[in-house]
Design a protein around this motif. Sequence first.
Motif: not given
Lengths: 327, 327
Positions: A29-42
Amino acid sequence: MKTGNGTRLFINEVATRDGFQMESCFIPTDDKVVLIDRLSTLGYAKIEVTSFTSAQAIPALRDGEEVMQRIARRPGVVYTALVPNVRGAERALESRIDEFNIVMSVSETHNLSNLRMTREQSFAQLAEVIALAKQARVPVNVSLSCVFGCPMEGEVPLATVLGWTDRFAALGVQGLTLCDTTGMAYPTQVQAVCEAVRARHPALEWTAHFHNTRGMGLANTVAAVEAGIRRLDMSLGGIGGCPYAPGATGNVATEDVVHMLQCMGYDTGMDLEGLIGAAAELESLVQHELSSQVSRAGHRLTRHAPPADFNAIVERAKARPIKKENA
Amino acid sequence: MKTGNGTRLFINEVATRDGFQMESCFIPTDDKVVLIDRLSTLGYAKIEVTSFTSAQAIPALRDGEEVMQRIARRPGVVYTALVPNVRGAERALESRIDEFNIVMSVSETHNLSNLRMTREQSFAQLAEVIALAKQARVPVNVSLSCVFGCPMEGEVPLATVLGWTDRFAALGVQGLTLCDTTGMAYPTQVQAVCEAVRARHPALEWTAHFHNTRGMGLANTVAAVEAGIRRLDMSLGGIGGCPYAPGATGNVATEDVVHMLQCMGYDTGMDLEGLIGAAAELESLVQHELSSQVSRAGHRLTRHAPPADFNAIVERAKARPIKKENA
């Protein structure tokens, strides 16, 4: 074929739902959240975060609520999730989802195989979900599977596709996605289908969703955009397999599609270098090589150094008269 | 985008030259002959059998004469080979080749890096080869590298491309191939370049040659065909790498391109099932997984069986009333 000429396209990321549900290992779950937060900026228009299916059915996405709660929701990005039924809709509403993505197949055999219901049963269930969404003022998108063919039935008549689009349009959904679920679409077909549905329901938001199972994903994307489609599903790294073609690649890869569309002059709103970086992070999460190309090869204008002995080559070449060689 | 409507396209196989020269292991001569004889039955317009380069430069193709001598030459198929210089031309003529394929790059840096000559030196050398071919009444095709960009210089101006096509056209060659040597082409560019060269030299036989380095190979193929190109280079299994993009895929795969073009209604003259079988043979020869998709996934209308418990699924579904589910 016209150049993009700055036409705005809207990019939807499906890796965290359509992709992760096909991965053999659970992504923490932690990795999913980090990835989605990164994607949100793209620059995405929409991110399909998860699925509110039962944890037994899709254990890979059993943490849907927690992911939705923990991600940083960036204004302007629509956070959507797959909602299979009324129970899923209730969970999605509790998670304050921006949109419901509901799914059924236009092929009876595929719907039964995949959802274990007849199409009529699916439609009745989804009509209840749509009613709930309306009460809650949450927009609904319908993803229609097997629009360009069914791996079990073969060709799906256009009339069948149009029939289901009519029924959902009558329920007041905001948009429909034409899914090439197992990579059977080809460019001239894509153009014909996209033109037909747009002509019939011009006010609906139409999205195309391609898989690269037979290598045609990017060619189909061009055909869809040429036919006026402005919204496209894609998956970072091309993750998301196809159970009917073992070893085949999955969804079209976000970085590959965005790269092509930008080269062609379309405005995708996306940060390509950021995508390539995110793909590297994704590759370490899923622990297998990605099928995407641009994540490996880089932008077409990536400069490479000439051979180490280039200056010596030039000197030797210039020392020769321009005449024949007998190599 | 128009449907193919039976338009005849001419397919050139380059796996045995452009592909094999990039393989790390030497493909035994016997295996090359068996494979080429098999390919000869599949409907190709042209097969690039080998290269008459020096054995030191390209050891993978050091058996060019023997392969040419031993293959069964099928009427209607043009057997071509890469001819780098006058010595190579003499060897090619001894092997009774049907066509010379000569190569130079429209990028100075790439030509120096790859051929160790300036473009003017290459042109002078190739002019001698063309003169020899004319004496022997053997047609010449010129493959121009880096037409859609150079991995070291970046963009290549269209004027540069047109300048070299003019010079070769003036020497009376039969055709030219527009090579996307490292996979930098994109669809709208392909269309613009193909239309420009065809308008300038409508009597020349134009061929397009794409790599799939950035996933755009099939989309570029559609663009080229839409722009009136009728001859296409491709490589069985997609073999043939790109030294400037480690891990990237190579030439567009014959089976993938032919499958798409057939779906779109073009007449390729090719036996797709035969190609898929030949790709399996090729995979055992090169001893690594091929990057082609259709060799794994099969034709888009390949039928798959529903789940083993399909009848039980149907029974259970039919026993349910059409109403909501609370899964």
